[in-house]
Write a protein that holds these residues in place. Structure first.
Motif, PDB file in Angstrom:
ATOM      1  N   UNK A 208      49.309  33.357  42.303  1.00 34.05           N
ATOM      2  CA  UNK A 208      49.141  33.974  40.983  1.00 34.05           C
ATOM      3  C   UNK A 208      47.951  34.923  40.927  1.00 34.05           C
ATOM      4  N   UNK A 209      46.787  34.464  41.362  1.00 35.43           N
ATOM      5  CA  UNK A 209      45.585  35.280  41.210  1.00 35.43           C
ATOM      6  C   UNK A 209      45.609  36.498  42.119  1.00 35.43           C
ATOM      7  N   UNK A 210      46.129  36.361  43.329  1.00 35.42           N
ATOM      8  CA  UNK A 210      46.234  37.501  44.231  1.00 35.42           C
ATOM      9  C   UNK A 210      47.186  38.551  43.672  1.00 35.42           C
ATOM     10  N   UNK A 211      48.294  38.103  43.112  1.00 38.11           N
ATOM     11  CA  UNK A 211      49.245  39.037  42.513  1.00 38.11           C
ATOM     12  C   UNK A 211      48.650  39.730  41.294  1.00 38.11           C
ATOM     13  N   UNK A 212      47.864  39.010  40.509  1.00 42.45           N
ATOM     14  CA  UNK A 212      47.242  39.603  39.318  1.00 42.45           C
ATOM     15  C   UNK A 212      46.198  40.643  39.705  1.00 42.45           C
ATOM     16  N   UNK A 213      45.394  40.350  40.714  1.00 40.06           N
ATOM     17  CA  UNK A 213      44.388  41.315  41.168  1.00 40.06           C
ATOM     18  C   UNK A 213      45.068  42.563  41.726  1.00 40.06           C
ATOM     19  N   UNK A 214      46.123  42.370  42.496  1.00 39.85           N
ATOM     20  CA  UNK A 214      46.847  43.501  43.071  1.00 39.85           C
ATOM     21  C   UNK A 214      47.455  44.366  41.975  1.00 39.85           C
ATOM     22  N   UNK A 215      48.053  43.743  40.975  1.00 38.00           N
ATOM     23  CA  UNK A 215      48.645  44.511  39.874  1.00 38.00           C
ATOM     24  C   UNK A 215      47.583  45.241  39.068  1.00 38.00           C
ATOM     25  N   UNK A 216      46.397  44.669  38.948  1.00 39.08           N
ATOM     26  CA  UNK A 216      45.319  45.323  38.205  1.00 39.08           C
ATOM     27  C   UNK A 216      44.755  46.509  38.979  1.00 39.08           C
ATOM     28  N   UNK A 217      44.667  46.411  40.292  1.00 40.44           N
ATOM     29  CA  UNK A 217      44.135  47.493  41.104  1.00 40.44           C
ATOM     30  C   UNK A 217      45.143  48.617  41.344  1.00 40.44           C
ATOM     31  N   UNK A 218      46.418  48.361  41.141  1.00 42.45           N
ATOM     32  CA  UNK A 218      47.459  49.352  41.431  1.00 42.45           C
ATOM     33  C   UNK A 218      47.258  50.679  40.698  1.00 42.45           C
ATOM     34  N   UNK A 219      46.980  50.718  39.381  1.00 40.58           N
ATOM     35  CA  UNK A 219      46.794  52.019  38.744  1.00 40.58           C
ATOM     36  C   UNK A 219      45.631  52.830  39.310  1.00 40.58           C
ATOM     37  N   UNK A 220      44.564  52.171  39.742  1.00 38.27           N
ATOM     38  CA  UNK A 220      43.433  52.879  40.338  1.00 38.27           C
ATOM     39  C   UNK A 220      43.850  53.556  41.633  1.00 38.27           C
ATOM     40  N   UNK A 221      44.559  52.825  42.490  1.00 38.20           N
ATOM     41  CA  UNK A 221      44.963  53.396  43.777  1.00 38.20           C
ATOM     42  C   UNK A 221      46.070  54.433  43.620  1.00 38.20           C
ATOM     43  N   UNK A 222      46.917  54.275  42.625  1.00 37.73           N
ATOM     44  CA  UNK A 222      47.913  55.314  42.338  1.00 37.73           C
ATOM     45  C   UNK A 222      47.206  56.591  41.873  1.00 37.73           C
TER      46      UNK A 222
END
Length: 112
Positions: free
Chosen positions: A93-107
């Motif tokens: 859960x937490x790894x997926x949440x961090x990844x989803x939160x960082x996605x807009x920055x990397x996009x």
């Protein structure tokens, strides 16, 4: 998982993608401080020649912004996990949440 509703797995990811949009500001601020401070001292980045105010001013700005966002992000995700899942979710859960939160920055970096 009996009586599992598939939409429950998508709600935290959607919420964290939306939280990732304002997260661009604290992530950028952390990068700016690191690139003009410790990473420049190590020779990994080049210090901004116009940055002559010192690092204390930036820390006074960065620490409350990052702490405020981290607190909101943590409280929202704890609330979502308790509200949606009675058993542990079928993914980290937490790894997926961090990844989803960082996605807009990397996009944004990829586009820019």
């Amino acid at each position: 998982m009996k009586n599992a509703q598939p939409w429950k797995s998508f709600v935290p990811m959607a919420v964290n993608l939306l939280l990732g949009i304002p997260a661009i500001v604290p992530i950028f601020l952390v990068w700016y401080v690191l690139s003009n401070g410790p990473l420049a001292e190590l020779g990994l980045t080049i210090r901004d020649p116009n940055e002559d105010d010192g690092m204390l001013l930036w820390l006074v700005i960065v620490v409350p912004v990052v702490a405020g966002f981290a607190g909101i992000w943590t409280l929202v995700n704890i609330w979502l996990r308790r509200r949606l899942f009675t058993v542990p979710p079928p993914y980290p859960y937490w790894l997926a949440c961090v990844t989803a939160t960082l996605a807009p920055f990397f996009v944004g970096i990829g586009i820019g």
